[in-house]
Scaffold this active site. Structure first.
Site, PDB file in Angstrom:
ATOM      1  N   ASP A   1      -3.699   6.140 -14.255  1.00 37.03           N
ATOM      2  CA  ASP A   1      -2.888   5.504 -13.215  1.00 37.03           C
ATOM      3  C   ASP A   1      -4.217   4.846 -12.093  1.00 37.03           C
ATOM      4  O   ASP A   1      -4.926   5.576 -11.641  1.00 37.03           O
ATOM      5  CB  ASP A   1      -1.349   5.664 -12.106  1.00 37.03           C
ATOM      6  CG  ASP A   1      -1.020   5.201 -11.432  1.00 37.03           C
ATOM      7  OD1 ASP A   1      -1.632   3.455 -12.312  1.00 37.03           O
ATOM      8  OD2 ASP A   1       0.084   4.591 -11.883  1.00 37.03           O
TER       9      ASP A   1
HETATM   10  C1  BGC Z   1       0.534   1.951 -11.364  1.00 38.82           C
HETATM   11  C2  BGC Z   1       0.323   1.647 -12.242  1.00 38.82           C
HETATM   12  C3  BGC Z   1       0.590  -0.143 -13.063  1.00 38.82           C
HETATM   13  C4  BGC Z   1      -0.978  -0.289 -12.447  1.00 38.82           C
HETATM   14  C5  BGC Z   1      -2.356  -1.044 -12.266  1.00 38.82           C
HETATM   15  C6  BGC Z   1      -0.378   1.358 -10.751  1.00 38.82           C
HETATM   16  O1  BGC Z   1      -0.315   1.881  -8.866  1.00 38.82           O
HETATM   17  O2  BGC Z   1       1.476   2.552 -10.448  1.00 38.82           O
HETATM   18  O3  BGC Z   1       2.330   1.789 -13.033  1.00 38.82           O
HETATM   19  O4  BGC Z   1       0.061  -0.017 -14.180  1.00 38.82           O
HETATM   20  O5  BGC Z   1      -0.818   0.066 -10.849  1.00 38.82           O
HETATM   21  O6  BGC Z   1      -1.468  -2.238 -11.645  1.00 38.82           O
END
Ligand code: BGC
Length: 804
Positions: free
Chosen positions: A327
Site C-alpha cells: 500500500d
Molecule cells: C490506500 C489504497 C490505495 C492507494 C493508492 C492508499 O492510501 O490505502 O487503498 O489503493 O492509496 O491510491
C-alpha cells in the site's frame, strides 16, 4: 486449464472484428484462428462467465498470470536484466494526485528511460500516459512497458453505488457487470490496473473504509470479491479493455483498533482463517493478477512485512503467482511501526516477506541494490519479485500493445447501457429500513397518488456525491436529472418545494426555520440527510455516528411540523439514529448511489422500483456497540431477552454478556431490508437429517452437493418484489467455537404478488467445514442448525447431525 479453454471462442470473437459483408466468407478463417489462438494463448481463462452469475465456482487460473507458458518469456527477460533494471520493475510512484505522503520526486521521465520505474499510479491524462509509455518502450534498454494503476473503485466515469451499496444488492452478477463497465471506461484512457476490490471484512462502522468493502460477512464478501475480479479482468486479461484487479488490503486492515484508520490489529490465526482471509482466497481463486499488502500491523508484525501471510499463506498455501504491491508508502512506514530501524531495513524486511512492488515509498529504489550487494538480500529474492511483475505485464499483453488509442475514451464513457446498469444497481442497492404508516393510511412509501406536492429538504438532495460542490470539474453524464429535477419532472415544477435547511456540517437557525416553513406548504417532506462522501472512506474514521452538524435538529424540526416525512439517508456506513427510527415513518438507506442517483431515487419513491437491497453490515443502535457483527461466537454467558426498562437485579440477567444501558442486538440485523410488498417464509426443510464427517471431508473443496435445503417463500402483498433469501448454519460440538450463525447461501429472487417459489440451496461440504483447533480446515462431528430466512435474526430452524 481446459484445452481448448472454454472462454476462447467468446473472447476471441469480440477481439477480431470483420466488416458485415465479409463475415460469412471469414467464418472459416475465424474458426482456424480460434483454434490457433486457443492453442497458443496462455491467457485464456478456464472459466466462462457462467459462474459469474452465481459468484461460485472460481477457477484457479482465470487470468493467465498463473499459466506456466509465461515462464520462458519471463526467464529470458530476467536473464537479460541488470540488477538495477530488475529493481526498477519493483518501483512505483504516483505521477498524479497524492493519496499519502510523497517522496518529492518528479524526475520520472529520466528514471523511466533508465529502466528505474515499473509502474505509475494516478496518471489520468491519456497523452501523458502514452508519453511515459513511449519513454519506457523506446528509450529504456529492455523496452519493458509500464503498468498504469488507479483506484477505480466503483466505476470510472459512470459511477456506480459505493461498494457497500453494491454489496447490498447481494447480486454478484451486477457487481461483475459494473466492474466490466469500469474496466472498459478506465482502460479507454490507458489505465490497466485498478486497486480494487477492497475485500477487507469490516465489523466496525467507525472505520471510514467500511464503505469501500462488502461488509462483515466472509461468504458474501468472497462472492463479491470474485465478482469484481471477473468483471475487471474480463475473459482475457490481455484484452485492451481489461484491468488487472488488486485485492486489498492483505490482510486484517478492516479490524483496525477502535475503528481508527491505519491502526493495529490483533487477529488470531483461527479468526484470520475463518473470517478475514476467505475473500482474499476467493479473489485469488478467481484469478486476481495482484494483491496489495496492508498498512496495519497484524499480531505485532506489519502486514507489509509479514512472511506468514505474504509467503506462507499466499504463495505456498494458495499458490498465488501474481504480484503483491505495497500500500502507499507502507514499506516506508515499517520504520514508524518500529520493526525496521532504518529505511534500508524496511526495504529488506518487506522484500523478504514477499512484497514485490514498492508503492510510493521509494525505498526499493533507494536501498535494494546496496542490500543485494552487501548480501543482506539474496538476488534470487529480487528475481522472484521481478518474475511476478513481469508475469502480470506479459499476461496483460502490454509488450504487444503498450499504448492506448487516444480516440477510445470518447466512445467509452457514459454509454446508455452503462448508465442503465448504474440505475439498476442503485435501485437494487437501496435498503428500506422502515416504512410505517404516517397517520391513518397504509405505509408512507411508495408515495401515494394523493401527494400532489413535496418539500425536498436537506444538504444532500441535489448531488449526494458532491454536496458541497468540491469537484466542480468532474464530468457527469449529460441528460441524467438530479433527484429534485426528477421529482419536478413528475410532479410539476411548482409542486416541488426546496429548502437546504442546513449544510452537512454547520448551518444557521434561519435556514432551519425556512425549511420548516417550506415543509408546511407541501403534502410530504422528503429529507436528504447523512454524511458527505468525504466523511467516509480512507482516513475518515468517526467516533460519533449520528447525523453530522445540525441535521438532527433539522430532522426533528420537520417531523414536529406533523407533515409525513420520508428520510433518505446518504452515508458510507450505518448511522446511529435511534430517534429517527422511532419517529420518522419511512427511512431509506441510499448509501451513495452514483451517476443515476436522481432517477433511481425517484423511481423508488414512486414505486416504479421496489426496494429489495439488504444490509451487509449490522446496523448499530449506538456507537458503543461497535464492533458489531452477526456472526459472533456465543459467550459462556449469552444474554436472554434483555429488558432495558428493568435494572438487572437478578443474577440471571446481571452476570451475562450485555450492556446495562443498551441491547446487544443491532437496530437492524445483517441481512435485513424491507420491501413495498410482504414475504412469508415456510418452514426450512432439509433433505437428510444425518451426514458423515468422513464423507464430507473427502469431498471438501469439490462442488459435490452434500445437502439440499429448501423453503417456500411467498409474496403475500399486492406488488411484485425481489427478496434476498438467505441460508445460515450453526455448528455446535466442534473443537473451535463457531458463530451463532454463518451465512452459507443466498439468492435474490423475484416474486409476483401472490406467487410462491420453493427456494432450494444445494450445500457443498464446505458449508460445514471449519478451521479446527489445529488450524486445519475440516468437517467435524456436530449438531447443525440451519435456517432459511429473510435476515440473520429470524427464520425457522431445521436440525441435523454430522456423525463421525
Ligand atoms: C490506500 C489504497 C490505495 C492507494 C493508492 C492508499 O492510501 O490505502 O487503498 O489503493 O492509496 O491510491
Amino acid at each position: 486449464m481446459r484445452f481448448p479453454p472454454r472462454g476462447a471462442r467468446l473472447s476471441s470473437l469480440s477481439i477480431f472484428r470483420f466488416p458485415a459483408r465479409g463475415r460469412r466468407r471469414n467464418i472459416c478463417r475465424v474458426i482456424a484462428l480460434l483454434g490457433l489462438l486457443a492453442w497458443w494463448s496462455p491467457l485464456l481463462p478456464a472459466q466462462t462467465s457462467a459462474a459469474a452469475v452465481t459468484g461460485a465456482g472460481a477457477s484457479a487460473n482465470a487470468n493467465g498470470v498463473a499459466d506456466p507458458r509465461l515462464d520462458s518469456r519471463v526467464e529470458s527477460l530476467l536473464r537479460s536484466m541488470t540488477l538495477d533494471e530488475k529493481i526498477g520493475q519493483l518501483v512505483q510512484y504516483s505521477a498524479g494526485q497524492a493519496t499519502g505522503p510523497g517522496t518529492g520526486r518528479t524526475d520520472y521521465e529520466d528514471m523511466i528511460a533508465r529502466g528505474q520505474i515499473g509502474a505509475l499510479l494516478n496518471v489520468i491524462d491519456t497523452p501523458l500516459i502514452n508519453e511515459y509509455q513511449h519513454i519506457a518502450v523506446e528509450k529504456s534498454r529492455l523496452h519493458i512497458p509500464l503498468l498504469f494503476g488507479l483506484d477505480v473503485i466503483h466505476g470510472f466515469r459512470t459511477e456506480f453505488p459505493i461498494p457497500l451499496g453494491m454489496a447490498s444488492t447481494w447480486d454478484p452478477s451486477l457487481v461483475e457487470k459494473a466492474s466490466r463497465v469500469a474496466a472498459s471506461e478506465a482502460s479507454a484512457i490507458g489505465i490497466r490496473w485498478t486497486f480494487s476490490p477492497m475485500v477487507d471484512i469490516a465489523r466496525d462502522a467507525r472505520w471510514g473504509r467500511i464503505m469501500e468493502g462488502a461488509g462483515e460477512d466472509p461468504y458474501l464478501g468472497s462472492a463479491m470479491a470474485a465478482a469484481y475480479v471477473r468483471g475487471y479482468q474480463g475473459l482475457r486479461l490481455d484484452a485492451p479493455d481489461s484491468l488487472a484487479a488488486c485485492a486489498k488490503h492483505f490482510v486484517g486492515y478492516g479490524a483496525a483498533e477502535g475503528g481508527r484508520d491505519y491502526n493495529s490489529t490483533e487477529i488470531s490465526e483461527h479468526t484470520l482463517r475463518e473470517f478475514y482471509l476467505p475473500p482474499f482466497h476467493a479473489a485469488v481463486n478467481a484469478g486476481t493478477a495482484t494483491l496489495m499488502s496492508a498498512f496495519n500491523s497484524l499480531n505485532g508484525v506489519p502486514a507489509s512485512a509479514n512472511p506468514f501471510t505474504l509467503t506462507e499463506i499466499l504463495r505456498k498455501e494458495w499458490g498465488f503467482k501474481g504480484m503483491v504491491v505495497s500500500d502507499w508508502s507502507s514499506i516506508g512506514e515499517l520504520v514508524a511501526h518500529g520493526i525496521a530501524i532504518d529505511q534500508a531495513a524496511a526495504a529488506r524486511k518487506a522484500l523478504l516477506a514477499g512484497v514485490d512492488m514498492d508503492m510510493a515509498s521509494s525505498l526499493y529504489h533507494d536501498h535494494l541494490a546496496e542490500l543485494v550487494r552487501s548480501g543482506a538480500v539474496p538476488e534470487a529474492k529480487v528475481d522472484n519479485s521481478v518474475r511476478h511483475v513481469l508475469r502480470v505485464k506479459l499476461a496483460m499483453g502490454l509488450f504487444e500493445h503498450p499504448y492506448v488509442d487516444e480516440g477510445r475514451a470518447r466512445q467509452a464513457f457514459f454509454l446508455p447501457a452503462s448508465l442503465d446498469l448504474a440505475k439498476t444497481i442503485a435501485e437494487r442497492s437501496f435498503v428500506l429500513l422502515k416504512n410505517a404508516p404516517a397517520a391513518s393510511s397504509g405505509p408512507l412509501l411508495p408515495i401515494s397518488r394523493n401527494v400532489k406536492s413535496v418539500a425536498i429538504i436537506g444538504p444532500l438532495a441535489d448531488n449526494p456525491s458532491d454536496p458541497e460542490g468540491l469537484n466542480p470539474g468532474r464530468p457527469s453524464p449529460s441528460g441524467v436529472l438530479s433527484f429534485p429535477a426528477e421529482m419536478a419532472r413528475r410532479l410539476g415544477e411548482g409542486n416541488v418545494l426546496r429548502a437546504k435547511g442546513t449544510g452537512v456540517l454547520g448551518g444557521g437557525d434561519d435556514a432551519i426555520a425556512a425549511a420548516v416553513a417550506t415543509a408546511t406548504h407541501a403534502d410530504l417532506a422528503i429529507l436528504a440527510l447523512g454524511e458527505s462522501p468525504a466523511m467516509s472512506g480512507e482516513a475518515a474514521s468517526r467516533t460519533r455516528l449520528g447525523l453530522p452538524g445540525r441535521q438532527q435538529e433539522l430532522l426533528e424540526a420537520i417531523v414536529n411540523t406533523g407533515k409525513p416525512v420520508v428520510l433518505i439517508l446518504f452515508s458510507g456506513r450505518p448511522l446511529t439514529l435511534p430517534w429517527a427510527f422511532e419517529h420518522v415513518p419511512a427511512v431509506l438507506a441510499a448509501w451513495f448511489p452514483g451517476s443515476e442517483a436522481g432517477p433511481a431515487l425517484a423511481r423508488t419513491l414512486f414505486g416504479e422500483s421496489n426496494p429489495g437491497g439488504k444490509l451487509v453490515v449490522s446496523w448499530p443502535r449506538s456507537v458503543g456497540q461497535e464492533p458489531l457483527y452477526y456472526n459472533a461466537l456465543s459467550t459462556g454467558r449469552p444474554p436472554g431477552k434483555v429488558d432495558l426498562t428493568r435494572p438487572p437485579f437478578d443474577v440471571e440477567s446481571k452476570y451475562v454478556s450485555r450492556y446495562i444501558d443498551e441491547e446487544n442486538t443491532a437496530q437492524f440485523p445483517f441481512g435485513y431490508g424491507g420491501s413495498y410488498t410482504t414475504f412469508k417464509y415456510g418452514p426450512t426443510a432439509i433433505g437428510k437429517d444425518r451426514l458423515s464427517a468422513a464423507e464430507l471431508n473427502h469431498a471438501l473443496g469439490k462442488e459435490n452437493d452434500s445437502l439440499t435445503v429448501d423453503a417456500d417463500v411467498s409474496n403475500t402483498g399486492s406488488r411484485g418484489g425481489e427478496e434476498i433469501v438467505q441460508l445460515y448454519v450453526r455448528l455446535q460440538g466442534t473443537s473451535t467455537a463457531q458463530p451463532v450463525r454463518a451465512l452459507k447461501g443466498f439468492q435474490r429472487i423475484t416474486l409476483a404478488p401472490g406467487e410462491t417459489k420453493k427456494v432450494t440451496f444445494n450445500l457443498t461440504p464446505d458449508a460445514f467445514a471449519i478451521w479446527n483447533d489445529r488450524n486445519e480446515y475440516a468437517v467435524e462431528p456436530a449438531k447443525v442448525t440451519i435456517w432459511i430466512s429473510p435476515d440473520s435474526a429470524s427464520g425457522s430452524e431445521a436440525k441435523l447431525e454430522i456423525l463421525p
